[in-house]
Scaffold this active site. Structure first.
Site, short mmCIF file in Angstrom:
data_model
loop_
_atom_site.label_atom_id
_atom_site.label_comp_id
_atom_site.label_asym_id
_atom_site.label_seq_id
_atom_site.Cartn_x
_atom_site.Cartn_y
_atom_site.Cartn_z
N ASP A 10 83.03 -32.60 9.88
CA ASP A 10 83.80 -33.33 8.86
C ASP A 10 84.28 -34.67 9.43
O ASP A 10 84.48 -34.80 10.64
CB ASP A 10 84.99 -32.46 8.43
CG ASP A 10 85.61 -32.95 7.12
OD1 ASP A 10 85.01 -33.80 6.44
OD2 ASP A 10 86.71 -32.46 6.80
N HIS A 27 77.59 -41.21 7.81
CA HIS A 27 76.61 -40.11 7.83
C HIS A 27 75.52 -40.39 8.87
O HIS A 27 75.07 -39.50 9.58
CB HIS A 27 76.01 -39.90 6.44
CG HIS A 27 77.02 -39.45 5.42
ND1 HIS A 27 77.95 -38.47 5.70
CD2 HIS A 27 77.27 -39.85 4.15
CE1 HIS A 27 78.71 -38.28 4.63
NE2 HIS A 27 78.32 -39.12 3.68
N LEU A 121 66.59 -22.27 21.44
CA LEU A 121 67.78 -22.42 20.59
C LEU A 121 67.38 -22.21 19.14
O LEU A 121 66.38 -22.77 18.68
CB LEU A 121 68.36 -23.83 20.75
CG LEU A 121 69.46 -24.27 19.77
CD1 LEU A 121 70.75 -23.50 20.02
CD2 LEU A 121 69.73 -25.77 19.88
C1 FPP Z 1 81.30 -34.58 6.33
O1 FPP Z 1 81.90 -35.83 6.30
C2 FPP Z 1 79.86 -34.66 6.46
C3 FPP Z 1 78.92 -34.30 5.52
C4 FPP Z 1 79.27 -33.78 4.19
C5 FPP Z 1 77.49 -34.46 5.75
C6 FPP Z 1 76.97 -33.98 7.06
C7 FPP Z 1 75.81 -34.78 7.43
C8 FPP Z 1 75.55 -35.29 8.64
C9 FPP Z 1 76.40 -35.04 9.83
C10 FPP Z 1 74.37 -36.16 8.80
C11 FPP Z 1 73.21 -35.63 9.52
C12 FPP Z 1 72.93 -34.19 9.43
C13 FPP Z 1 71.74 -33.62 9.71
C14 FPP Z 1 71.57 -32.16 9.62
C15 FPP Z 1 70.55 -34.42 10.09
P1 FPP Z 1 82.66 -36.32 4.99
O2 FPP Z 1 81.75 -37.22 4.25
O3 FPP Z 1 83.15 -35.13 4.23
O4 FPP Z 1 83.85 -37.12 5.63
P2 FPP Z 1 85.31 -37.40 5.01
O5 FPP Z 1 85.94 -36.06 4.79
O6 FPP Z 1 85.97 -38.18 6.08
O7 FPP Z 1 85.09 -38.18 3.76
#
Ligand code: FPP
Length: 231
Positions: A10, A27, A121
């Site tokens: 997050d 992201h 893994l």
């Molecule tokens: C949370 O941050 C993140 C996500 C909902 C997306 C997760 C995706 C990645 C880490 C990118 C790459 C992943 C892979 C598997 C290649 P948020 O957007 O909820 O952050 P915020 O709460 O600060 O708005």
């Protein structure tokens, strides 16, 4: 060492906002943190890693962010394929995979196929995943077995539920890490984490590095796990 590590990644949005950048930049940087954490698991011989990439609730986000995220997954999976194979990593996807765009599910199937014999893994990527949806899907397959007379109601126990979850053949997570400080589970592996140790850090996901990883493992190693009993 935890044998199964699960992570709620997050804070990508906040990371970007702090820098005056679009959420997409967070992201993109988050994808680099995924690479770092995979490499740490390889270094420390942690055999199973499950990451929460996209939830069944994430469809409520702005359309352009959803499109960006799904394209990013597709791009990263293509780009990292050779690397994942080289490092002997087996990729599974968990979630309602049929509701994702075809071009993405094709890539996912291909990656799963070409890594299924790997054994250093196991990387589970939760995508269009919800813990309640998973339990509903498990209930449906159990009910079908009852209707088809392959199972008696009296035989249903914890193993029956476990065997019908997306993670059916894997042990439960020993440690659940959540970044960006929120003290909640957000519908992630709600059956499987019943006895997992939790570790929450204020560090935003794109900043999560090997030092933070080691800090989490050290904290886990100090815990006394009781599973409801007394030690
Ligand atoms: C949370 O941050 C993140 C996500 C909902 C997306 C997760 C995706 C990645 C880490 C990118 C790459 C992943 C892979 C598997 C290649 P948020 O957007 O909820 O952050 P915020 O709460 O600060 O708005």
């Amino acid at each position: 060492m935890p044998q199964h590590l699960a992570i709620i990644m997050d804070g990508n949005g906040r990371w970007a906002k702090n820098r005056g950048l679009p959420r997409s930049a967070g992201h993109r940087e988050g994808a680099k943190a995924v690479k770092r954490v995979i490499s740490s698991c390889l270094d420390f011989n942690i055999p199973i890693l499950t990451i929460f990439a996209f939830s069944t609730e994430n469809w409520k986000r702005p359309k352009n962010e959803i499109t960006y995220l799904l394209k990013l997954f597709e791009r990263v999976l293509s780009k990292e394929k050779a690397n994942l194979i080289k490092n002997n990593i087996k990729i599974n996807f968990i979630g309602r995979l049929n509701d994702l765009p075809n071009s993405l599910t094709e890539k996912m199937k291909e990656l799963h196929e070409s890594t299924k014999k790997n054994n250093k893994l196991i990387l589970n990527i939760a995508i269009n995943y919800g813990g309640r949806a998973e339990i509903i899907d498990a209930l449906k397959s159990i009910t079908l077995k009852i209707v088809e007379k392959k199972l008696n109601i009296e035989e249903i126990n914890e193993d029956t539920i476990r065997d019908n979850l997306y993670t059916h053949n894997l042990p439960d997570p020993d440690l659940l890490i959540r970044t960006a400080g929120e003290m909640r589970i957000s519908n992630f592996m709600i059956w499987q984490i019943a006895y997992s140790e939790l570790w929450v850090t204020p560090v935003l996901w794109p900043d999560f590095d090997k030092t933070n990883f080691i800090e989490a493992i050290r904290s886990f190693q100090k815990r006394v796990r009781k599973y409801g009993g007394k030690m």
